[in-house]
Design an enzyme around this catalytic site. Structure first.
Site, PDB file in Angstrom:
ATOM      1  N   GLY A 171     -19.775 -11.166  -1.934  1.00 57.09           N
ATOM      2  CA  GLY A 171     -20.283 -10.358  -3.033  1.00 57.09           C
ATOM      3  C   GLY A 171     -20.008  -8.885  -2.812  1.00 57.09           C
ATOM      4  N   GLY A 172     -20.981  -8.069  -3.201  1.00 53.07           N
ATOM      5  CA  GLY A 172     -20.818  -6.618  -3.092  1.00 53.07           C
ATOM      6  C   GLY A 172     -20.530  -6.175  -1.676  1.00 53.07           C
ATOM      7  N   GLY A 406      17.489   4.586  -4.667  1.00 52.25           N
ATOM      8  CA  GLY A 406      16.124   5.092  -4.719  1.00 52.25           C
ATOM      9  C   GLY A 406      15.410   4.900  -3.404  1.00 52.25           C
ATOM     10  N   ALA A 407      15.740   3.817  -2.716  1.00 56.78           N
ATOM     11  CA  ALA A 407      15.058   3.544  -1.458  1.00 56.78           C
ATOM     12  C   ALA A 407      15.384   4.611  -0.409  1.00 56.78           C
ATOM     13  CB  ALA A 407      15.438   2.164  -0.942  1.00 56.78           C
TER      14      ALA A 407
END
Lengths: 516, 180, 502
Positions: A171-172, A406-407
């Site tokens: 949970g939290g 781009g790399a």
């Protein structure tokens, strides 16, 4: 003071009360689950005899949970001690008390320790073994969690925060670990999930076990939530100590120096043979790392997740560096969504804590594909780019082989603030790989050729020789120096030494807007 | 100021257990007087190196060459005369835990076939709900430019196929699940 | 017949066989030429040759050792007299043999015609029938459809095997146990054949369970003389790949040897065979033998025959090729003692013999009069995915089979290899196997007679455990005994501190 007198006797009696709980009988309960107790874990974590507990005697705020005798400490041990001689704060949840559930007092103890760690600039370690919020206390426990999250974020980038999951975290409760810098998990006895198997069954009617939903191997390999997974609790805690030996206590300090007794000018002829002559043949970048760093020792982070990029800590001449390396062995070392995110977070950690960055580059580009594009590769790849551009710590790149398109830009190139860029003679730097480039540049010639494949291969070789080599970049100053692989270690040590006092002016701002 | 990190008390005995994949255990007790006991028996066992770079373990008049193949955390793979042995090195505490977990782990009804190495799926040879027998090839994984047949480790029914042809997989990814 | 003395020899092969050929060539005073490829630019065989032809800049898609045009062109450039193809690659390519012939270069091997006829299994069978050599019952020629296959299978009785016409190496073969499987297996076999050999035609024959694999070494000249040099037994196979071979075979009596040898010669004669070659037979439990195929090249396992006959087969092969008359008569051939060859491949026996790539860091072999090692690697050699995974052939001999086996164990224990995993543990397990020692061999030996494909030695395992433990302790000590120097860590210069805290 009279040690026979009332004051002292009362004092001693209080101490006895606490010992009652931490008995072998209680320990047996934990051991029977294959787990250690909260206090045994603390003993393993700290240097012998250095742990000081605080808030030993606080009791639960809840009034109606059925037992007359309130158990001291409210299910969490907090305090401070020394790890390798350095101060660290800890909270260790005790599953044997109300399942380690988090009540308001329990939360307040943790918050107190968090505040103290932040005030004193010391790392905070959370040993988590808890059933979650204490249902009896309702909103008070939720408020407690919120307070912990708030402090987690406040401390982020100021002191290292480490979460060690040694039991359930549901949970939290999972969000506190998620907010911290590193998450350790112990295989087979720790679980993390937002909604448990029962809810999954109810809502989706799918059967899934604890292990399959949120076990250590899932988080270590698939989700990437956990950075370190160990077989047992002893090794997990050893891992925490080891990690701390690489990182500073706060964002003002340099990382700790350890004399590794390794020769600085070590000449490594083997490095000349690690990268295969065939540019399409994979190799293990960890072999390169082992030969460069002190004693061949490193600590890999997120080993099982996005294996196409390596991240981890090592030492060069005794000083910590953070290594980001493309792994040609996996997916040819391409960058994908997971690899970008994994590396970006690591870079930002190193930048926050004055850890210099070493980039070992062999990347043919970003991974093509519908899944990647639809999954937001643009956005996630930008994270990596952002993290590199933003980093002000010393940054050195060595291009081992491919560095395309781009790399090339993203992987710590000179123009996004890389301080030193070296290349091995095997480096290929270009807008795209030779085969792709030739297909565009010589489209006409290729269409007309009789033996297309042969011409393509010949042209690709020509392209490799004339354009895609490191000397073109060296001539233009994008590469500071093309180096003999055998002297990489020496070059790197002197580069990092030169950068030791690096400082970059950062314009005033609240914070940048990283593409999340 | 130089501080010494916490150290195991050199004067006391240190016990380590090497646990084989077949759950066979080898106990090494390093005594305070610098002697070693192998499986509770005092032994003369040591490691030697020669000029050619071969490493040997010498024990009871035998001398065998050993080679470290891989190590990760406390897991080791050691090669002796061409056969590799896998161990995990345990302390008495972690050994107890392991034994306990082995006892209590629910015997899973499904067997997961995991990728032994990163690579690309060239072909899937089975379909869901088909029966396979142990040792039968169920898919072909290309890694290091070679096609490797991945064999079923159990006899059973294909429960789920998590990959498709041409997918790239990482080491340890679950490829196929088989119901025993 | 014209006779041309070979002075320059191009070896269109690599690895141990290239070195083996160079050895004999040197003995005969022949200059040797080898091919250097980009895939193995520093291979050991290059160091043995007189002249290296550099193919490293070759950009053809075709692998170098299969590139007929390039090899012929190179041979002409260097004006070599002959080409030796070794085994594999172009050794059994009739087109290549014909090209050599057309260009006036001696092809060291039989005629293109013989290669073609023996290479096509259907023709080979027809020749065998014609010469009354016993053969497994089966289809006469290729089988066009599953329907046809069913008919033939019903006639000869199950089990039957469906095989690719131009197959080899175990691909394109399927065993059919009963009528229901015929159609499925037919398609599987022909699909596989189409993929592997670009030829989907298949044929059917009777399947013999657990036979022995017996082959006869043939030697013939261009003057019509053909003799045999005894047999080899290669029953230890995995997926039709030979792993251990020996000569002679325990299964053959002197009488049977004579009969089979004559039949082998008959086959060779049917194509006017004029080189070294091998005729393969299957031998069943009742000592019936069936002709399988003829290999028209020097075999990997030729050293066992050399060891017990004392005849240098490569020398004979070269001499026959240049037109010499056979100087050995059948009655001169004596089989002395016993020889066993173990193939040491870079394969991981613990992972089902999967190839193990890597660099050989160290390698050393035993020496002695009973041991012969043919190898193409040395320290630093790389096992690449481009070629077969053979590291070495270990040939061990003795006066008797028992002695040869005893010598084998000693020899194989002395082979030391660091860096790659090899099939040595498998060889050891075979040597230690009772049935192997007794000579109870057949082609399903590995599946049926062995408990495991390797033996774990409990003592070795303990020693491995100790080594692992010691390494772990060493690491632990490094982690714990390191000194952290905090002052050095805190040592931030005023320059930095002022700028860091604005």
């Amino acid at each position: 003071m009279d040690i026979e007198g009332k004051y002292f006797k009362d004092f001693l009696a209080r101490g006895e009360k606490q010992k009652n709980h931490r008995s072998e009988k209680t320990a047996e309960k934990q051991h029977s689950k294959g787990k250690l107790t909260a206090w045994e874990r603390i003993e393993l974590l700290f240097d012998e005899g250095t742990f000081e507990e605080i808030d030993k005697f606080v009791t639960s705020a809840s009034v109606d949970f059925g037992k007359a005798d309130k158990i001291l400490g409210d299910g969490v041990i907090t305090g401070h001690g020394k790890i390798s001689g350095r101060l660290a704060f800890v909270f260790s949840q005790d599953f044997t008390i109300m399942g380690g559930s988090l009540g308001s007092v329990h939360a307040a103890k943790i918050a107190k320790i968090q505040d103290m760690a932040l005030k004193t600039g010391a790392p905070l370690i959370g040993l988590i073994d808890s059933g979650g919020a204490r249902i009896q206390e309702g909103v008070q426990s939720l408020a407690g969690y919120s307070g912990i999250f708030f402090r987690n974020v406040k401390s982020s980038g100021v002191i290292p925060q480490i979460s060690v999951i040694m039991g359930p975290a549901a949970g939290g409760a999972v969000y506190s670990p998620a907010l911290t810098d590193f998450v350790f998990m112990t295989d087979k006895t720790s679980y993390m999930f937002v909604t448990g198997p029962n809810v999954v069954k109810e809502v989706l009617n799918e059967d899934v076990s604890f292990e399959e939903l949120g076990g250590a191997s899932i988080h270590g390999k698939k989700s990437g939530v956990s950075h370190f997974v160990y077989d047992d609790e002893e090794n997990t805690i050893k891992g925490v100590r080891r990690l701390l030996s690489y990182i500073p206590s706060n964002n003002m300090e340099h990382p700790p120096f350890i004399d590794t007794f390794d020769v600085e000018g070590r000449f490594e002829e083997k490095l000349r043979d690690v990268v295969p002559d065939d540019p399409n043949k994979p190799y293990d970048v960890k072999d390169v790392i082992r030969l460069i760093v002190d004693n061949g020792r490193y600590m890999e982070v997120s080993e099982g997740f996005a294996q196409n990029i390596f991240i981890g800590f090592a030492r060069l001449a005794g000083k910590t560096i953070g290594i980001i390396a493309n792994q040609p062995k996996v997916l040819a070392g391409t960058l994908d969504i997971n690899a970008s995110m994994k590396a970006a977070r690591f870079i930002r950690f190193c930048d926050a804590y004055n850890i210099p960055l070493l980039v070992l580059e062999d990347v043919p580009g970003f991974l093509p594909g519908i899944n990647q594009e639809h999954g937001g590769l643009i956005k996630h790849g930008a994270k990596l780019l952002y993290a590199f551009c933003e980093a002000v710590v010393p940054r050195v790149t060595v291009i081992l082989r491919k560095s395309y398109g781009g790399a090339y830009c993203v992987m710590n190139s000179k123009n996004i603030g890389g301080d030193f860029n070296f290349a091995w003679p095997t480096a290929e730097i270009a807008v795209m790989g030779p085969e792709g480039a030739v297909a565009i540049l010589y489209k006409k010639e290729l269409d007309e050729a009789e033996d297309k494949a042969k011409l393509k291969k010949d042209l690709a070789q020509k392209y490799r020789n004339e354009i895609a080599n490191p000397y073109v970049a060296e001539d233009k100053g994008y590469i500071d120096e093309v180096i003999d692989p055998a002297v990489t270690r020496t070059k790197l040590i002197s580069a990092f030494q030169a950068l030791e006092n690096k400082h970059v002016y950062v314009p005033d701002r609240r914070h940048g807007n990283i593409p999340l | 100021m130089i501080l010494k990190i916490k150290n195991k008390d050199k004067k006391s005995d240190n016990k380590y257990i090497a646990l084989g994949l077949d759950k066979k255990k080898y106990e090494f007790l390093f005594k305070a007087d610098n002697t070693v006991a192998v499986n509770k028996k005092k032994s003369d066992i040591r490691i030697e190196e020669d000029d050619d770079g071969f490493t040997y373990v010498v024990w009871e008049s035998r001398r065998v060459p050993v080679e470290l193949v891989e190590k990760n955390q406390n897991r080791y793979e050691v090669l002796v005369n061409g056969i590799s042995y896998k161990f995990s090195i345990e302390s008495p505490i972690s050994y107890k835990r392991k034994k306990f977990l082995d006892k209590t782990q629910i015997q899973s009804k499904t067997e997961s076939i995991i990728a032994p190495m990163p690579g690309k799926i060239i072909d899937v040879l089975v379909e869901p709900n088909t029966h396979v027998s142990q040792g039968e090839a169920i898919l072909i994984l290309e890694a290091m430019k070679m096609q490797n047949e991945i064999l079923s480790t159990v006899t059973g029914k294909i429960k789920s196929i998590n990959i498709r042809k041409d997918d790239n997989v990482m080491k340890d990814d679950v490829l196929i699940e088989i119901e025993k | 017949m014209e006779k041309k003395i070979i002075k320059k020899l191009l070896i269109a092969n690599r690895g141990e066989i290239a070195i083996r050929i160079i050895e004999t060539a040197k003995k005969l005073g022949i200059e040797t030429y080898v091919i250097k490829t980009a895939k193995e630019p520093s291979a050991l065989y290059l160091k043995h040759a007189d002249v290296i032809c550099d193919f490293t800049q070759n950009t053809n898609e075709l692998p170098e050792f299969l590139d007929v045009e390039l090899i012929i062109k190179t041979a002409k450039e260097h004006k070599v007299d002959a080409i030796h193809p070794g085994y594999g690659f172009l050794a059994e390519n009739p087109y290549f043999a014909q090209c050599c012939d057309d260009e006036g270069i001696i092809f060291i091997g039989p005629s293109a015609d013989a290669i073609y006829k023996m290479g096509n299994k259907t023709i080979a069978k027809q020749l065998a029938i014609k010469h009354k050599v016993p053969l497994l019952e089966g289809s006469s020629g290729n089988v066009p459809s599953p329907k046809e296959a069913l008919k033939i299978a019903e006639k000869i009785g199950y089990p039957v095997i469906i095989k690719a016409a131009s197959g080899g190496g175990g691909r394109g073969m399927r065993i059919v146990e009963d009528a229901s499987q015929v159609e499925k297996m037919f398609h599987l076999a022909s699909n596989e054949a189409a993929k592997a050999f670009d030829d989907s035609s298949v044929f059917i024959e009777k399947y013999v369970r657990n036979p022995r694999h017996i082959e006869f070494q043939i030697l013939g000249d261009k003057h019509g003389n053909i003799i045999h040099l005894g047999e080899r037994e290669c029953s230890i196979q995995r997926k039709h790949q030979k792993l251990i071979e020996e000569s002679p075979s325990v299964a053959l009596s002197e009488e049977l040897r004579k009969i089979m040898g004559e039949q082998a010669i008959n086959i060779a004669k049917s194509v006017k065979y004029c080189s070294v070659g091998t005729v393969e037979f299957l031998l069943d439990d009742d000592m019936n033998f069936y002709f399988m195929e003829m290999n028209t090249r020097i075999q990997v396992e030729h050293p066992v025959t050399e060891t017990i006959t004392g005849i240098d087969l490569i020398e004979q092969q070269i001499k026959m090729a240049q037109g010499d008359k056979l100087s050995i008569k059948q009655e001169d051939v004596q089989l002395n003692g016993w020889a066993i060859e173990y193939r040491i491949n870079a394969e991981d026996v613990q992972a089902n013999f999967s190839p193990f790539l890597g660099t050989i860091q160290h390698i050393s072999f035993p020496k002695g009069k009973n041991v012969r090692v043919d190898t193409g690697v040395e320290d630093g050699s790389v096992i690449t995915p481009y070629y077969d995974s053979m590291v070495a052939k270990l040939i061990v001999s003795g006066e008797t089979r028992e002695k040869a086996i005893a010598n084998s164990l000693v020899a194989i224990n002395k082979v030391k290899i660091k860096g790659v995993k090899t099939t040595i543990p498998f060889c050891k397990a075979v040597i230690e196997n009772k049935d192997f020692q007794l000579g109870n061999l057949n082609t399903s030996f590995i599946d049926k007679k062995m408990d495991g494909i390797f033996n774990e030695d409990p003592d070795e395992k303990l020693m491995a455990a100790f080594f692992a433990t010691m390494d772990y302790i060493k690491d632990e000590q490094m982690d714990e005994a390191a000194y952290v120097d905090f002052e050095k860590g805190r040592n931030i210069t005023p320059w930095l501190i002022k700028r860091r805290i604005k």
